[in-house]
Design a protein around this motif. Sequence first.
Motif, short mmCIF file in Angstrom:
data_model
loop_
_atom_site.label_atom_id
_atom_site.label_comp_id
_atom_site.label_asym_id
_atom_site.label_seq_id
_atom_site.Cartn_x
_atom_site.Cartn_y
_atom_site.Cartn_z
N ALA A 170 21.72 12.48 -24.63
CA ALA A 170 22.13 12.05 -23.28
C ALA A 170 21.04 11.21 -22.60
CB ALA A 170 22.44 13.27 -22.44
N ARG A 171 21.43 10.54 -21.54
CA ARG A 171 20.46 9.80 -20.71
C ARG A 171 20.17 10.67 -19.48
NH1 ARG A 171 20.99 5.81 -16.67
NH2 ARG A 171 23.22 5.66 -16.95
N PRO A 172 19.04 11.40 -19.52
CA PRO A 172 18.79 12.39 -18.47
C PRO A 172 18.45 11.77 -17.12
CG PRO A 172 17.01 12.41 -20.11
CD PRO A 172 17.99 11.35 -20.53
N VAL A 173 19.00 12.33 -16.07
CA VAL A 173 18.64 11.91 -14.70
C VAL A 173 18.39 13.18 -13.87
CG1 VAL A 173 19.91 9.72 -14.69
CG2 VAL A 173 21.09 11.79 -14.01
N SER A 174 17.52 13.02 -12.87
CA SER A 174 17.18 14.20 -12.06
C SER A 174 17.72 14.08 -10.65
CB SER A 174 15.66 14.33 -11.92
OG SER A 174 15.09 14.42 -13.19
N ARG A 175 17.92 15.22 -10.05
CA ARG A 175 18.21 15.26 -8.62
C ARG A 175 16.88 15.15 -7.88
NH1 ARG A 175 21.14 20.88 -9.45
NH2 ARG A 175 20.12 20.66 -11.46
N GLY A 204 30.02 -2.23 -18.59
CA GLY A 204 28.95 -3.20 -18.34
C GLY A 204 27.63 -2.58 -17.94
N ARG A 205 27.57 -1.27 -17.88
CA ARG A 205 26.33 -0.59 -17.46
C ARG A 205 25.66 0.05 -18.67
NH1 ARG A 205 24.41 -1.80 -12.55
NH2 ARG A 205 26.16 -2.28 -11.20
N VAL A 206 24.43 0.48 -18.46
CA VAL A 206 23.67 1.10 -19.53
C VAL A 206 24.38 2.36 -20.05
CG1 VAL A 206 22.20 2.18 -17.78
CG2 VAL A 206 21.36 2.04 -20.10
N ARG A 207 24.33 2.53 -21.39
CA ARG A 207 25.01 3.67 -22.01
C ARG A 207 24.02 4.47 -22.83
NH1 ARG A 207 30.03 0.46 -23.27
NH2 ARG A 207 29.62 0.64 -25.47
N PRO A 208 24.20 5.73 -23.12
CA PRO A 208 25.31 6.54 -22.63
C PRO A 208 25.18 6.76 -21.13
CG PRO A 208 23.68 7.95 -23.69
CD PRO A 208 23.23 6.51 -23.90
N GLY A 209 26.16 7.47 -20.60
CA GLY A 209 26.14 7.73 -19.17
C GLY A 209 25.02 8.68 -18.79
N ALA A 210 24.71 8.67 -17.50
CA ALA A 210 23.68 9.57 -16.99
C ALA A 210 24.13 11.02 -17.14
CB ALA A 210 23.44 9.25 -15.52
N SER A 211 23.18 11.89 -17.39
CA SER A 211 23.48 13.31 -17.56
C SER A 211 22.44 14.08 -16.76
CB SER A 211 23.39 13.63 -19.06
OG SER A 211 23.18 14.99 -19.29
N THR A 212 22.90 14.80 -15.75
CA THR A 212 21.96 15.50 -14.88
C THR A 212 21.20 16.58 -15.64
OG1 THR A 212 23.37 15.07 -12.98
CG2 THR A 212 21.80 16.88 -12.75
N ILE A 213 19.91 16.66 -15.37
CA ILE A 213 19.10 17.73 -15.96
C ILE A 213 19.24 18.95 -15.06
CG2 ILE A 213 16.79 18.48 -16.65
CD1 ILE A 213 16.00 15.50 -16.66
N GLY A 214 19.75 20.01 -15.63
CA GLY A 214 19.81 21.27 -14.91
C GLY A 214 19.00 22.29 -15.69
N GLY A 215 19.19 23.51 -15.35
CA GLY A 215 18.52 24.54 -16.11
C GLY A 215 18.08 25.68 -15.21
N TRP A 216 17.57 26.70 -15.85
CA TRP A 216 17.20 27.91 -15.12
C TRP A 216 15.84 28.40 -15.58
CZ3 TRP A 216 20.22 30.27 -11.26
CH2 TRP A 216 21.37 29.53 -10.93
N SER A 217 15.10 28.94 -14.63
CA SER A 217 13.74 29.39 -14.88
C SER A 217 13.61 30.84 -14.46
CB SER A 217 12.77 28.54 -14.06
OG SER A 217 12.97 27.17 -14.33
#
Length: 412
Positions: free
Chosen positions: A363-368, A291-304
Motif C-alpha cells: 500500500a501507499r501509506p499516509v498518516s493522519r 490520473g493520480r499516483v497509484r496505488p491509492g493512499a492507505s491510512t496507517i492505523g494500529g494499536w499500542s
Amino acid sequence: MVARFPPRRQVLAWSAALPLAGCARRTEPSAGGIVTITWYASSMTSSHTDPRQSLIDAFQKAHPRIRVKLVSAPTSTDEDQEQLRYAIPRDLGPDVYLGDVVWPADFAKERLALALDDHLPEDFWDRFDPELVAAARSRNRTYAVPFYVNQAVLLYRRDLVPTPPDTWEELAAQADGLVTAGRVKHGFVWQGDRYEGLTCVWTEFSRDAGAEDGLRISTEPSVAALTFMRSLLTSGASPAAVTGFREPQALQSFEAGEAAFLRSWDSAYLSLAQTAAAGTLGVASLPSFAGRVRPGASTIGGWSLYVNPRTRHLPEVLTFLRWMTGVPAQYTIAQYSIIPTNEIVRADPLVGDSPGIKASVQARPVSRPSGRTGYLDLSTVIFTAVHRALTGEAEPRAALTEAQRTIDRLTG
Ligand code: GLC
C-alpha cells in the motif's frame, strides 16, 4: 457565524454500562506471590477471531507469577478512548491498555499515559521501526509501545469482480452496475459513521485527490474528494447506511455477501478467510483517482500498549510489554493477519507474503495529522464536516470551508 464543534468528549454519550468497572483494583495483595494485572483491550480484528486470549495464555505460561485479567474494550476507538478518559483519573483504570496510535500526544497531555523512557532500556526500542517509535512520542518522551499496525486494504468478491479496480471511478461504476443488475445488494461498503474511522477514510480519498496536508481541508482536491464520496451514496454505488457503519457493520455486511467491495483494515482478512465467503475472497491495495499516483493512499492505523500512570504493578506490566512485543507473541499476531511491529517478525518472508499482510505492505501509506496535541478534537471537526456532507446536511464545499475556520481557530 463560525460553527462551534463540540469537543469529542461531548459528542459521545457516556455509557452507564462501563466495561472498565471490571478493572476496579482496590489493592489486591498477592496470593502466593502471584500478581494480577488488568489489560483493557478491544478486539484486534473487530471480530470473534482474535488473538488476545491466546497471547495471555502463552504469557502466563512464560511468567507463572503474573496473571492477566482481560477486560474487553468497545470496538470503536472513540468509545474506548472516552472510557479511559473517564476511568483513569478516577483510579478505575486498568494497569495496561491497548490504545490507538493517534492518542500519544493527547493522552500525554491529559496524564493518561506513563512516559516509558525511564522504565525501559534504550535498546528495547530497537525492535521496532523508528517511525513507529517516533509516532509514540510527544515532547521527547515515549508514551506507548507499538504493538500492531493496521493498514487499509480493499476486499472484494472475486465471483463478482474478476480484477480489482485501479481507480475509484472504476470501482464506483462496477459497484453501481452490480447493484443495478441485481447481482448484489450493496456495491461498496466502508466506514462512514461520524467517528475516527471516517477521518481515516477521508484521509485516503483526499490524499488520492491530491490534498497534501491533513489540516488544510478546504482546498480544491479536498472538495473534489468529498464530492466524490457523496456521489457514491447518491449514485447507489454505496448504500446510505454506510453513514452509520463502523468497522464491525461494514465487515458484517460484506461477510453476509451483501457487498461486492469493502474498505477495511488488513486484519479483516483473516476473519473473512474463515467464513463461507473465503472461496471468493479477494484482497488488493486501495484504488486511486484516475490520473493520480497509484496505488491509492492507505491510512496507517494500529494499536499500542499504554501504561496507566496509576498502576501499582509497574514491574509486572513492563514484563508484559516486553513479552507482547517479543518474537513469539508477534508471530502469534501475524498468524491472525495482523501486521506485527517487531522488525524480526515483520521481515520474515512467510509473514510478509501472507495475503492480508501482502496487500498492506504494497500500500501507499499516509498518516493522519496526529503528532500534535489536540489531534482528537481536530479529527472530530474533520469527521463531523465530512459526515454532514455525506448525509446531505451540507454541501461538500460549505462543510469543509466551515470546518477549516474551526481548525484555524483551534490551531491558530
Ligand atoms: C483501526 C486503526 C486505528 C483507527 C481506527 C478507526 O482500529 O488501527 O488507528 O483509528 O481503526 O476506526
